[in-house]
Design an enzyme around this catalytic site. Structure first.
Site, PDB file in Angstrom:
ATOM      1  N   HIS A   1      -9.507   1.502   4.435  1.00  0.00           N
ATOM      2  CA  HIS A   1      -8.213   1.589   5.110  1.00  0.00           C
ATOM      3  C   HIS A   1      -8.336   2.551   6.296  1.00  0.00           C
ATOM      4  O   HIS A   1      -9.112   3.502   6.250  1.00  0.00           O
ATOM      5  CB  HIS A   1      -7.141   2.081   4.132  1.00  0.00           C
ATOM      6  CG  HIS A   1      -5.780   2.082   4.755  1.00  0.00           C
ATOM      7  ND1 HIS A   1      -5.320   3.145   5.486  1.00  0.00           N
ATOM      8  CD2 HIS A   1      -4.827   1.133   4.807  1.00  0.00           C
ATOM      9  CE1 HIS A   1      -4.109   2.844   5.954  1.00  0.00           C
ATOM     10  NE2 HIS A   1      -3.792   1.627   5.558  1.00  0.00           N
TER      11      HIS A   1
ATOM     12  N   GLU B   1      -5.856  -4.590  10.399  1.00  0.00           N
ATOM     13  CA  GLU B   1      -4.803  -3.604  10.613  1.00  0.00           C
ATOM     14  C   GLU B   1      -5.125  -2.789  11.866  1.00  0.00           C
ATOM     15  O   GLU B   1      -5.882  -1.810  11.796  1.00  0.00           O
ATOM     16  CB  GLU B   1      -4.711  -2.649   9.415  1.00  0.00           C
ATOM     17  CG  GLU B   1      -4.296  -3.330   8.131  1.00  0.00           C
ATOM     18  CD  GLU B   1      -3.618  -2.343   7.193  1.00  0.00           C
ATOM     19  OE1 GLU B   1      -2.516  -2.645   6.736  1.00  0.00           O
ATOM     20  OE2 GLU B   1      -4.171  -1.271   6.946  1.00  0.00           O
TER      21      GLU B   1
ATOM     22  N   LYS C   1       0.102   4.312  -0.392  1.00  0.00           N
ATOM     23  CA  LYS C   1      -0.514   5.542   0.130  1.00  0.00           C
ATOM     24  C   LYS C   1      -0.219   6.699  -0.834  1.00  0.00           C
ATOM     25  O   LYS C   1      -0.207   6.486  -2.035  1.00  0.00           O
ATOM     26  CB  LYS C   1      -0.026   5.812   1.562  1.00  0.00           C
ATOM     27  CG  LYS C   1      -0.143   4.556   2.431  1.00  0.00           C
ATOM     28  CD  LYS C   1       0.117   4.792   3.887  1.00  0.00           C
ATOM     29  CE  LYS C   1      -0.027   3.460   4.626  1.00  0.00           C
ATOM     30  NZ  LYS C   1      -0.005   3.613   6.071  1.00  0.00           N
TER      31      LYS C   1
ATOM     32  N   GLU D   1      -6.675   4.962   7.315  1.00  0.00           N
ATOM     33  CA  GLU D   1      -6.529   6.406   7.032  1.00  0.00           C
ATOM     34  C   GLU D   1      -7.784   6.952   6.363  1.00  0.00           C
ATOM     35  O   GLU D   1      -8.149   8.111   6.566  1.00  0.00           O
ATOM     36  CB  GLU D   1      -5.269   6.650   6.188  1.00  0.00           C
ATOM     37  CG  GLU D   1      -4.018   6.521   7.047  1.00  0.00           C
ATOM     38  CD  GLU D   1      -2.858   5.799   6.391  1.00  0.00           C
ATOM     39  OE1 GLU D   1      -2.772   5.821   5.147  1.00  0.00           O
ATOM     40  OE2 GLU D   1      -2.044   5.201   7.121  1.00  0.00           O
TER      41      GLU D   1
ATOM     42  N   GLY E   1       2.200   2.453  10.775  1.00  0.00           N
ATOM     43  CA  GLY E   1       3.187   3.520  10.648  1.00  0.00           C
ATOM     44  C   GLY E   1       3.825   3.925  11.959  1.00  0.00           C
ATOM     45  O   GLY E   1       4.455   4.967  12.055  1.00  0.00           O
TER      46      GLY E   1
ATOM     47  N   SER F   1       3.015  -1.869  10.490  1.00  0.00           N
ATOM     48  CA  SER F   1       4.456  -1.938  10.752  1.00  0.00           C
ATOM     49  C   SER F   1       5.085  -3.289  10.401  1.00  0.00           C
ATOM     50  O   SER F   1       5.941  -3.797  11.133  1.00  0.00           O
ATOM     51  CB  SER F   1       4.757  -1.555  12.201  1.00  0.00           C
ATOM     52  OG  SER F   1       4.368  -0.205  12.438  1.00  0.00           O
TER      53      SER F   1
ATOM     54  N   ASN G   1       0.865  -1.180   0.000  1.00  0.00           N
ATOM     55  CA  ASN G   1       0.000   0.000   0.000  1.00  0.00           C
ATOM     56  C   ASN G   1       0.901   1.228   0.000  1.00  0.00           C
ATOM     57  O   ASN G   1       1.466   1.580   1.026  1.00  0.00           O
ATOM     58  CB  ASN G   1      -0.903  -0.021   1.238  1.00  0.00           C
ATOM     59  CG  ASN G   1      -1.705   1.261   1.370  1.00  0.00           C
ATOM     60  OD1 ASN G   1      -1.826   2.030   0.420  1.00  0.00           O
ATOM     61  ND2 ASN G   1      -2.246   1.493   2.562  1.00  0.00           N
TER      62      ASN G   1
HETATM   63  P1  PGA Z   1       2.629   0.490   7.641  1.00  0.00           P
HETATM   64  O1  PGA Z   1       1.192   0.703   6.951  1.00  0.00           O
HETATM   65  O2  PGA Z   1       3.176  -0.802   7.090  1.00  0.00           O
HETATM   66  O3  PGA Z   1       3.447   1.688   7.206  1.00  0.00           O
HETATM   67  O4  PGA Z   1       2.401   0.419   9.105  1.00  0.00           O
HETATM   68  C1  PGA Z   1       0.324  -0.376   6.741  1.00  0.00           C
HETATM   69  C2  PGA Z   1      -0.931   0.103   6.081  1.00  0.00           C
HETATM   70  O5  PGA Z   1      -1.357   1.226   6.358  1.00  0.00           O
HETATM   71  O6  PGA Z   1      -1.545  -0.607   5.255  1.00  0.00           O
END
Ligand code: PGA
Length: 252
Positions: free
Chosen positions: A99, A171, A12, A101, A177, A216, A10
């Site tokens: 997601h 998630e 983003k 976000e 993140g 992460s 992903n």
């Molecule tokens: P990350 O994001 O691996 O940077 O924690 C995962 C995601 O948002 O799908």
């Protein structure tokens, strides 16, 4: 049916068409097709068409592309939005929905996620529905209630769910993140719960629905997470932006 494990990147809001092209050129050179897994990229929508064209020109059918978000309408006066139809036309083979976000930065609701899953089904594309609790919900012991509600409400409008193609990603919001990861044992427990919830909805077909973990994930923990019970794949943000790191994860 998608081969498991499913390794999904992903991106983003990173890697526009130029950077995405450079990444892909390097990736295709260095990552040889592996029939034992599915590799998916969710690039920014503006990078999608050139990436799919590049992969097609290289004769590679082992890499799948998706969009990070869609609007549920087919077309119309929705400035800034992309429909499932348009995503499909640009080469998307899968649609990410809900997601964290989208939910927590842009205020997307379960009802909107449901309409997006329905739109994916309308164009015949699988969707990948994300669920996950916030830290405060975890601390309040609400994780199970939150993720099962997000799952149930997210797929509520999909016709014929029992034969629909879809995936789920667990998630935990607090792990995205942040460098914090759910332990394989904790993640496994939630995946098992989601599988049994799916079982209540679609019976034995639940066993075929890939449930991915995200939050992460990096080259250091990918293999351990993948080895855990009920974890069928990974959804990776930050660690998917560097081609060498991503190849390590994709080959886990
Ligand atoms: P990350 O994001 O691996 O940077 O924690 C995962 C995601 O948002 O799908």
């Amino acid at each position: 049916m998608l081969k498991r494990p499913v390794l999904a990147a992903n991106w983003k809001m990173h890697l526009g068409p130029v950077a995405a092209g450079e990444f892909m050129r390097s990736f295709l050179e260095r990552y040889k097709p592996r029939p034992d897994r599915t590799v998916i990229f969710f690039p920014p929508a503006v990078s999608l068409a050139s990436m799919t064209a590049m992969v097609r020109a290289a004769g590679r059918t082992d890499v799948l592309f998706g969009v990070q978000n869609i609007h549920w309408a087919e077309k119309g006066a929705f400035t800034g939005e992309t429909s499932a139809e348009m995503a499909k036309e640009a080469g998307a083979g899968i649609i990410l929905v809900g997601h964290s976000e989208r939910r927590h930065v842009f205020g997307e609701t379960d009802a909107q996620c449901a309409k997006k899953c329905l739109a994916a089904a309308r164009v015949g594309l699988p969707f990948l529905l994300c669920v996950g609790e916030k830290m405060a919900q975890r601390e309040a012991g609400e994780t199970a209630a939150v993720v099962t509600r997000q799952l149930r409400e997210g797929v509520a409008q999909v016709p014929n769910l029992i034969s629909a193609e879809f995936l789920i990603a667990y998630e935990p919001v607090w792990a995205i993140g942040t460098g914090l990861t759910a332990t394989p044992v904790d993640a496994s427990a939630i995946h098992t719960l989601l599988r049994s919830e799916l079982g209540a909805m679609i019976g034995t077909r639940a066993a075929e629905i890939p449930i991915l973990y995200g939050g992460s994930v990096g080259p250091g923990n990918a293999a351990t997470l993948l080895a855990a019970n009920e974890i069928d794949g990974l959804l990776v943000g930050g660690s998917s932006l560097d081609v060498t790191t991503w190849i390590k994860i994709a080959e886990s």
